[in-house]
Scaffold this motif. Structure first.
Motif, PDB file in Angstrom:
ATOM      1  N   LYS A   2       4.982  -9.388   5.099  1.00  0.00           N
ATOM      2  CA  LYS A   2       5.875  -8.097   4.449  1.00  0.00           C
ATOM      3  C   LYS A   2       6.463  -8.688   3.412  1.00  0.00           C
ATOM      4  CE  LYS A   2       6.203  -5.674   8.951  1.00  0.00           C
ATOM      5  NZ  LYS A   2       7.343  -4.946  10.042  1.00  0.00           N
ATOM      6  N   THR A   4       9.014  -6.811   0.307  1.00  0.00           N
ATOM      7  CA  THR A   4       9.714  -5.916  -0.338  1.00  0.00           C
ATOM      8  C   THR A   4      10.169  -6.156  -1.745  1.00  0.00           C
ATOM      9  OG1 THR A   4      10.663  -5.342   1.654  1.00  0.00           O
ATOM     10  CG2 THR A   4      11.687  -4.608  -0.236  1.00  0.00           C
ATOM     11  N   THR A  28      13.554  -3.183   6.008  1.00  0.00           N
ATOM     12  CA  THR A  28      12.054  -3.078   5.831  1.00  0.00           C
ATOM     13  C   THR A  28      11.557  -4.407   6.491  1.00  0.00           C
ATOM     14  OG1 THR A  28      12.289  -4.708   3.941  1.00  0.00           O
ATOM     15  CG2 THR A  28      12.332  -2.200   3.530  1.00  0.00           C
ATOM     16  N   GLU A  95      -0.052  -5.859  -1.385  1.00  0.00           N
ATOM     17  CA  GLU A  95       0.680  -4.743  -0.684  1.00  0.00           C
ATOM     18  C   GLU A  95       2.116  -5.151  -0.640  1.00  0.00           C
ATOM     19  OE1 GLU A  95      -1.256  -3.797   2.835  1.00  0.00           O
ATOM     20  OE2 GLU A  95      -3.080  -3.123   1.912  1.00  0.00           O
ATOM     21  N   THR A  97       6.399  -3.224  -0.079  1.00  0.00           N
ATOM     22  CA  THR A  97       7.300  -1.848  -0.125  1.00  0.00           C
ATOM     23  C   THR A  97       8.242  -2.104  -1.280  1.00  0.00           C
ATOM     24  OG1 THR A  97       7.243  -1.907   2.280  1.00  0.00           O
ATOM     25  CG2 THR A  97       8.975  -0.798   1.442  1.00  0.00           C
ATOM     26  N   SER A  99      11.767  -0.761  -2.819  1.00  0.00           N
ATOM     27  CA  SER A  99      13.206  -0.431  -2.336  1.00  0.00           C
ATOM     28  C   SER A  99      13.970  -0.013  -3.572  1.00  0.00           C
ATOM     29  CB  SER A  99      13.757  -1.377  -1.640  1.00  0.00           C
ATOM     30  OG  SER A  99      15.014  -0.957  -1.123  1.00  0.00           O
ATOM     31  N   VAL A 179       1.321   0.546  -1.872  1.00  0.00           N
ATOM     32  CA  VAL A 179       2.924   0.541  -2.053  1.00  0.00           C
ATOM     33  C   VAL A 179       3.593   1.454  -1.029  1.00  0.00           C
ATOM     34  CG1 VAL A 179       4.670   0.905  -3.689  1.00  0.00           C
ATOM     35  CG2 VAL A 179       2.566   0.216  -4.429  1.00  0.00           C
ATOM     36  N   ASP A 180       4.526   1.133  -0.234  1.00  0.00           N
ATOM     37  CA  ASP A 180       5.331   1.811   0.724  1.00  0.00           C
ATOM     38  C   ASP A 180       6.669   1.808  -0.124  1.00  0.00           C
ATOM     39  OD1 ASP A 180       3.362   2.518   2.647  1.00  0.00           O
ATOM     40  OD2 ASP A 180       4.109   0.448   3.591  1.00  0.00           O
ATOM     41  N   PHE A 181       7.569   2.780   0.475  1.00  0.00           N
ATOM     42  CA  PHE A 181       8.752   3.007  -0.118  1.00  0.00           C
ATOM     43  C   PHE A 181      10.040   3.030   0.779  1.00  0.00           C
ATOM     44  CE2 PHE A 181       5.576   5.610  -2.584  1.00  0.00           C
ATOM     45  CZ  PHE A 181       5.853   4.892  -3.782  1.00  0.00           C
ATOM     46  N   HIS A 182      11.110   2.699   0.047  1.00  0.00           N
ATOM     47  CA  HIS A 182      12.418   2.565   1.119  1.00  0.00           C
ATOM     48  C   HIS A 182      13.580   2.764   0.140  1.00  0.00           C
ATOM     49  CE1 HIS A 182      16.157   0.115   2.121  1.00  0.00           C
ATOM     50  NE2 HIS A 182      15.694   0.587   3.296  1.00  0.00           N
TER      51      HIS A 182
END
Length: 364
Positions: A2, A4, A28, A95, A97, A99, A179-182
């Motif tokens: 993972k 970030t 995350t 990939e 996340t 932030s 892309v994920d978001f935090h």
């Protein structure tokens, strides 16, 4: 694994940044925290108070595992170009996340705003063109257009951090769900433990003590001289012909003629060219682009070429898991700027980063 990522300037690094990095990594559950950081200039067109190596080291001491440089060509772009460039650079990680700080409580609300603005909306486009035609800036025109169609969204986009957050989400759509978001909600500055970078810089110029507002590892012993930069930048613009200035990134609609006809001898005089169409940040970006020689040809090169990044700092324990990601990515990765071959397609952009760094050093 993972990962970030955080997009930052750290001009300078302060307690709020420390809080964001710690929350981003913990919430995350990241195995690695990567920062893409502006090198020598900020998105608002200011010269960074400290050099890129010092600021990258601050990030590592605060908990980041790797810091890569955001190319100057993207740093000195309006919010949309800044966001697209940052996401393009970070795409080399695969990939991840993202932030970021924001003023809104609900991340989903900003996501809806981003989707609304990204979609083909004829009503929004028509209103936007109308306000632009009346001489308003892009940011102001967008806010006014949204106010007419979706006042709830317009209210959210009145703060700089929310504007950037929406631009990040719009830009991330090009990478197909990688892309994920935090988000970390920003609280109002209290002036005792938390204060914005702008406020801290103002304290530095006044010679005041900033130690309560920054982590212990942050010291700014030799900040840049605004007057030195103003002299260099003013000369750069005055020495250009109308044709040369017209080719500078961010220059449009004949403002080069207005600049060359204006009677200014320093940066404060140049900033008087601010208008309804050309905000203070836009004017400062034009000055910065002229100073480093960032023209439309280089901006087009960056847009057409594969992404590239240069390593600024890395935690030794994370080298084995992070460096292969960049080395094997579909782009150009350099341990240092001199590693870029002279015949590399992105060599002109690397040279631009180096010139910006030399100007920053000269102004200290």
């Amino acid at each position: 694994m993972k990962i970030t990522a955080v997009i930052a300037e750290y001009n300078p690094f302060h307690n709020g940044h420390l809080k964001q990095l710690r929350l981003a990594k913990r919430e995350t559950e990241a195995d690695a925290l990567v920062v893409v950081m502006s090198g020598s200039f900020t998105q608002r067109g200011d010269l960074c108070v400290c050099d890129r190596a010092t600021r990258a080291e601050w990030a590592i001491q605060a908990g980041a595992d790797m810091v890569i440089e955001l190319p100057t060509v993207y740093t000195l772009s309006p919010a949309q170009g800044f966001a697209e460039g940052a996401l393009k650079t970070l795409s080399m990680l695969g990939e991840f996340t993202l932030s970021f700080g924001m003023e809104s409580e609900e991340l989903e609300d900003l996501s809806m705003a981003a989707e609304f603005m990204r979609s083909e909306n004829n009503d929004l486009s028509g209103l936007l063109k109308g306000y632009l035609g009346k001489g308003y800036s892009v940011a102001r025109s967008r806010t006014m257009a949204l106010s007419a169609l979706r006042p709830d969204m317009a209210n959210m986009l009145k703060s700089p951090n929310n504007i950037l957050a929406v631009e990040y989400m719009k830009a991330a759509a090009a990478y197909g769900g990688k892309v994920d978001f935090h988000s970390v909600v920003r609280k109002p500055d209290d002036g005792k433990k938390y204060l914005s970078s702008t406020g801290i810089r103002e304290m530095l110029w006044r010679g005041e003590d900033i130690s309560a507002l920054v982590p212990q590892f942050v010291t700014v012993d030799n900040p840049i001289s605004i007057d030195k930069y103003g002299t260099i930048s003013t000369y750069a613009m005055k020495a250009m012909s109308p044709e040369q200035l017209g080719e500078i990134h961010n220059v449009r609609e004949g403002i080069e003629n207005r600049i060359l006809q204006a009677d200014f001898n320093d940066m404060s005089g140049f900033l008087e060219l601010t208008s309804r169409r050309y905000t203070r940040s836009t004017i400062k970006r034009i000055a910065a682009c002229a100073t480093v020689g960032l023209n439309k040809e280089l901006a087009s090169l960056a847009k057409d070429e594969k992404p590239y990044c240069t390593l600024l700092a890395i935690r030794p324990s994370k080298k084995k898991i992070l460096l292969p990601l960049l080395a094997e990515a579909d782009g150009y990765f350099f341990f240092k700027h001199s590693d870029c071959p002279q015949d590399s397609p992105v060599r002109p952009l690397i040279d631009l980063d180096e010139k910006a760094a030399k100007i920053q050093k000269l102004c200290r």
